[in-house]
Design a protein around this motif. Structure first.
Motif, short mmCIF file in Angstrom:
data_model
loop_
_atom_site.label_atom_id
_atom_site.label_comp_id
_atom_site.label_asym_id
_atom_site.label_seq_id
_atom_site.Cartn_x
_atom_site.Cartn_y
_atom_site.Cartn_z
N VAL A 241 1.25 16.82 10.47
CA VAL A 241 0.75 16.26 9.22
C VAL A 241 -0.47 17.05 8.76
CG1 VAL A 241 -0.17 14.19 8.12
CG2 VAL A 241 1.57 13.98 9.89
N THR A 242 -0.42 17.55 7.54
CA THR A 242 -1.53 18.33 7.01
C THR A 242 -2.26 17.62 5.87
OG1 THR A 242 -0.04 19.47 5.48
CG2 THR A 242 -0.45 20.51 7.62
N PHE A 243 -1.68 16.52 5.37
CA PHE A 243 -2.34 15.79 4.29
C PHE A 243 -1.88 14.33 4.34
CE2 PHE A 243 -2.53 13.99 0.03
CZ PHE A 243 -3.84 14.28 -0.34
N ILE A 244 -2.82 13.43 4.12
CA ILE A 244 -2.51 12.01 3.99
C ILE A 244 -3.48 11.41 2.98
CG2 ILE A 244 -3.94 11.39 5.99
CD1 ILE A 244 -0.71 9.63 4.93
N SER A 245 -2.94 10.73 1.99
CA SER A 245 -3.78 10.19 0.93
C SER A 245 -4.34 8.83 1.34
CB SER A 245 -2.96 10.03 -0.36
OG SER A 245 -2.01 8.98 -0.21
N ARG A 246 -5.22 8.30 0.53
CA ARG A 246 -5.65 6.92 0.72
C ARG A 246 -4.59 6.00 0.13
NH1 ARG A 246 -8.12 4.24 -3.63
NH2 ARG A 246 -8.33 5.49 -5.52
N GLY A 247 -4.58 4.76 0.52
CA GLY A 247 -3.58 3.83 0.06
C GLY A 247 -3.83 3.37 -1.38
N VAL B 210 0.21 11.43 -6.60
CA VAL B 210 -0.13 12.83 -6.33
C VAL B 210 -1.39 13.23 -7.09
CG1 VAL B 210 0.62 15.19 -6.78
CG2 VAL B 210 2.21 13.56 -5.75
N GLU B 211 -1.49 12.83 -8.34
CA GLU B 211 -2.64 13.24 -9.15
C GLU B 211 -3.93 12.57 -8.72
OE1 GLU B 211 -1.48 12.42 -13.14
OE2 GLU B 211 -0.26 14.25 -13.36
N SER B 212 -3.87 11.36 -8.17
CA SER B 212 -5.09 10.65 -7.78
C SER B 212 -5.50 10.90 -6.34
CB SER B 212 -4.89 9.14 -7.99
OG SER B 212 -3.85 8.64 -7.16
N SER B 213 -4.64 11.55 -5.58
CA SER B 213 -4.92 11.69 -4.14
C SER B 213 -5.69 12.94 -3.78
CB SER B 213 -3.59 11.70 -3.37
OG SER B 213 -2.82 12.84 -3.73
N GLY B 214 -5.75 13.92 -4.69
CA GLY B 214 -6.39 15.19 -4.37
C GLY B 214 -5.45 16.19 -3.74
N PHE B 215 -4.17 15.88 -3.69
CA PHE B 215 -3.19 16.77 -3.07
C PHE B 215 -3.07 18.09 -3.83
CE2 PHE B 215 1.24 18.26 -3.28
CZ PHE B 215 1.44 18.63 -1.96
N LEU B 216 -3.08 18.03 -5.16
CA LEU B 216 -2.87 19.24 -5.96
C LEU B 216 -3.96 20.27 -5.74
CD1 LEU B 216 -1.75 17.55 -9.31
CD2 LEU B 216 -0.29 18.61 -7.57
N CYS B 217 -5.14 19.83 -5.37
CA CYS B 217 -6.25 20.77 -5.15
C CYS B 217 -6.00 21.66 -3.94
CB CYS B 217 -7.56 20.01 -4.97
SG CYS B 217 -8.04 19.02 -6.42
N LYS B 218 -5.09 21.26 -3.06
CA LYS B 218 -4.81 22.05 -1.86
C LYS B 218 -3.88 23.23 -2.15
CE LYS B 218 -6.86 18.97 0.89
NZ LYS B 218 -8.04 19.29 1.71
N LEU B 219 -3.13 23.17 -3.24
CA LEU B 219 -2.10 24.16 -3.51
C LEU B 219 -2.68 25.45 -4.05
CD1 LEU B 219 0.61 21.87 -5.16
CD2 LEU B 219 0.46 22.60 -2.77
N LEU B 220 -2.01 26.55 -3.69
CA LEU B 220 -2.36 27.87 -4.20
C LEU B 220 -1.20 28.39 -5.05
CD1 LEU B 220 -3.87 29.52 -0.99
CD2 LEU B 220 -5.12 28.57 -2.95
N PRO B 221 -1.47 29.26 -6.02
CA PRO B 221 -0.39 29.83 -6.83
C PRO B 221 0.64 30.51 -5.93
CG PRO B 221 -2.50 30.29 -7.85
CD PRO B 221 -2.82 29.69 -6.51
N LEU C 72 0.85 -1.18 0.00
CA LEU C 72 0.00 0.00 0.00
C LEU C 72 0.89 1.24 0.00
CD1 LEU C 72 -2.80 -0.95 2.56
CD2 LEU C 72 -3.14 -0.38 0.15
N ASN C 73 0.69 2.14 -0.96
CA ASN C 73 1.49 3.35 -1.10
C ASN C 73 0.69 4.56 -0.62
OD1 ASN C 73 3.91 2.32 -2.84
ND2 ASN C 73 2.06 1.49 -3.80
N TYR C 74 1.34 5.43 0.15
CA TYR C 74 0.68 6.62 0.69
C TYR C 74 1.53 7.85 0.40
CZ TYR C 74 -2.45 3.58 3.33
OH TYR C 74 -3.40 2.64 3.69
N LEU C 75 0.84 8.96 0.16
CA LEU C 75 1.48 10.27 0.03
C LEU C 75 1.15 11.06 1.29
CD1 LEU C 75 2.94 12.43 -1.78
CD2 LEU C 75 0.63 13.21 -2.41
N ILE C 76 2.18 11.60 1.92
CA ILE C 76 1.99 12.35 3.16
C ILE C 76 2.54 13.75 2.98
CG2 ILE C 76 4.18 11.55 4.17
CD1 ILE C 76 2.78 11.59 6.90
N GLY C 77 1.82 14.73 3.50
CA GLY C 77 2.26 16.12 3.48
C GLY C 77 2.42 16.63 4.90
#
Length: 477
Positions: free
Chosen positions: A342-348, A359-370, A330-335
């Motif tokens: 910890v401010t972000f943790i993806s699903r496995g 990164v693209e499937s976890s919803g992480f990019l939606c958190k970023l601001l320019p 199981l792979n996880y992305l953590i921020g």
């Protein structure tokens, strides 16, 4: 209903003014047999209406403590049919003195003996004691002997009562220390830390207050709400087997499994949103560590990936026709924020996935601001995906050596974040051993048909939330 004592030769009846008590035969089979043996009536068995009066007990009443001589009746006298009818008032006084003196002697004998109480032997002792007093004894000597013996008996009762109270208090304290209850953890921070991973009882109690209103649906005859939470935390913290927890809490394995799943679901829906959230840019800048405050004020998150092995091939999908996926990782992305939370943790994600896909499937990019800066402790190959959101991506270990990276605006003193996220991930997994794997199959199935999160995904999120309740993992000062 008028009760009559069933002891042979006893004529006592329940009548007003006598002051006698009448007792049913015990329900406990062993104690009941000892009572029947003490009554010593050949071929007789008590029924629901059978009663024994209080005169057959040393203290005048039955005692339910097995260590007491009155746990079983022991005062019985043999009545001979050839005995003459006593003439009042001299003979009744002598008989009363004999019985009381014999009772006192019996009690002292029982206290001095080391073996268990045997009703037959006790009865014989009483008979022998009573027979040792003859009619030739005068009233004064009987009275003096009775007073001295009863005084000694009173002193012995007080000493025994004090000793029993001390022993009871010591046993209660010992049991309380060994038990897994709220009181046993209240004043023991080390015990709280060992079993839950939380720093002290105050934090544990705060978590309990947050979850308690949502735990009413979990009905358990043997486990309180606090014990249910403690059981689930011990499962995450120590990765104990279900059978082990069943023995520790005195419940069945099925109860342990249901409790862990229920409590994890509740913590996922109530605790995780409270403790794991993406802070605003103003909050990030306000609490930014000194190493980045002046040189990289736009640092929003430090990311990394980690993998947890599974027991075997895991079924993908939440339908009954789910198919097994090749690969057991199981792979996880953590921020992690620069402050160490910890401010972000993806699903496995199962199998072999590239960091970009994760990164693209976890919803992480939606958190970023320019304008946000995303740092990583190693090359995750997500710079293009981050740039598409108007943010910048950099690798911490390159800050000190790569002049092109420094020229792009990344500071040399930011090298302190190189192992920052690795320390945080290591701390979370060290604090909650269940995250080291291997993951058991029941936890990898999707918990709900309407959700993409498995029970283990929720466990990872809960572990990160609990970690955030502790002191910052690796402050960059």
């Amino acid at each position: 209903m008028v009760h009559t004592c069933v002891a042979a030769g006893c004529r006592n009846r329940r009548t007003p003014g006598t002051g006698l008590s009448f007792y049913r035969f015990p329900r406990d089979p062993e104690r009941k047999q000892r009572w029947i043996a003490a009554v010593n009536r050949q071929g007789w068995a008590p029924n629901d209406g059978s009663r024994l009066c209080s005169t057959h007990f040393i203290s005048g009443k039955q005692v339910k403590n097995p260590r007491s001589p009155d746990y079983v009746p022991s005062v019985f006298t043999t009545v001979s049919p050839e005995m003459k009818e006593p003439s009042p008032p001299e003979v009744p006084d002598k008989q009363e003195a004999r019985v009381e003196a014999a009772n006192a002697l019996l009690f002292l004998q029982c206290q001095g003996g080391s073996g268990p109480e045997v009703p037959g032997a006790m009865e014989a002792s009483v008979e022998g004691s009573v027979s040792s007093f003859t009619d030739d004894d005068d009233d004064d000597s009987l009275s003096d002997g009775k007073d001295d013996t009863l005084a000694q008996t009173s002193v012995n009762f007080d000493d025994i009562l004090k000793a029993l109270r001390r022993e009871n208090r010591a046993l209660r304290e010992s049991v309380e220390k060994m038990s897994l209850s709220e009181n046993s953890l209240r004043n023991d921070a080390e015990k709280v830390k060992f079993y839950t991973g939380l720093p002290n009882f105050f934090v544990l109690e705060t978590v309990m207050l947050l979850l308690a209103p949502h735990m009413d649906a979990i009905r358990s005859a043997k486990l309180s709400k606090f014990q249910q939470l403690l059981l689930a935390l011990m499962r995450l913290r120590l990765d104990l087997r279900n059978q082990d927890l069943a023995y520790r809490f005195g419940v069945k394995v099925g109860t342990v499994v249901r409790t862990v799943h229920h409590v994890v679901n509740i913590m996922s829906s109530t605790l995780v949103p409270t403790a794991v959230f993406w802070p605003s840019r103003a909050e990030l800048r306000k609490n930014l560590p000194a190493a980045l405050r002046s040189s990289c004020p736009d640092c929003a998150v430090i990311v990394d990936c980690f993998a947890i092995p599974c027991e075997g091939p895991v079924a993908q999908g939440n339908e009954r026709g789910a198919t097994a996926v090749a690969g057991n990782v199981l792979n996880y992305l953590i921020g992690v924020a620069p402050q160490g939370v910890v401010t972000f943790i993806s699903r496995g994600i199962l199998g072999d996935f590239s960091p970009r896909d994760l990164v693209e499937s976890s919803g992480f990019l939606c958190k970023l601001l320019p304008g946000d800066v995303v740092l990583a402790s190693r090359d995750l190959d997500i710079s293009d995906a981050v740039a598409a959101r108007g943010a910048r991506f950099g690798i911490a270990r390159c800050f000190q050596h790569d002049q092109s990276v420094m020229a792009a605006g990344f500071p040399a003193d930011a090298v302190g974040v190189e192992t920052h996220v690795e320390r945080v991930v290591s701390m979370v997994r060290r604090r909650y051993a269940m995250l080291t794997g291997p993951v058991e199959r029941p936890f990898t199935t999707t918990a709900e048909r309407t959700s993409n999160f498995s029970t283990f995904d929720k466990i990872v999120q809960v572990a990160c939330a609990l970690n955030n309740l502790c002191i910052s993992a690796a402050p960059l000062e």
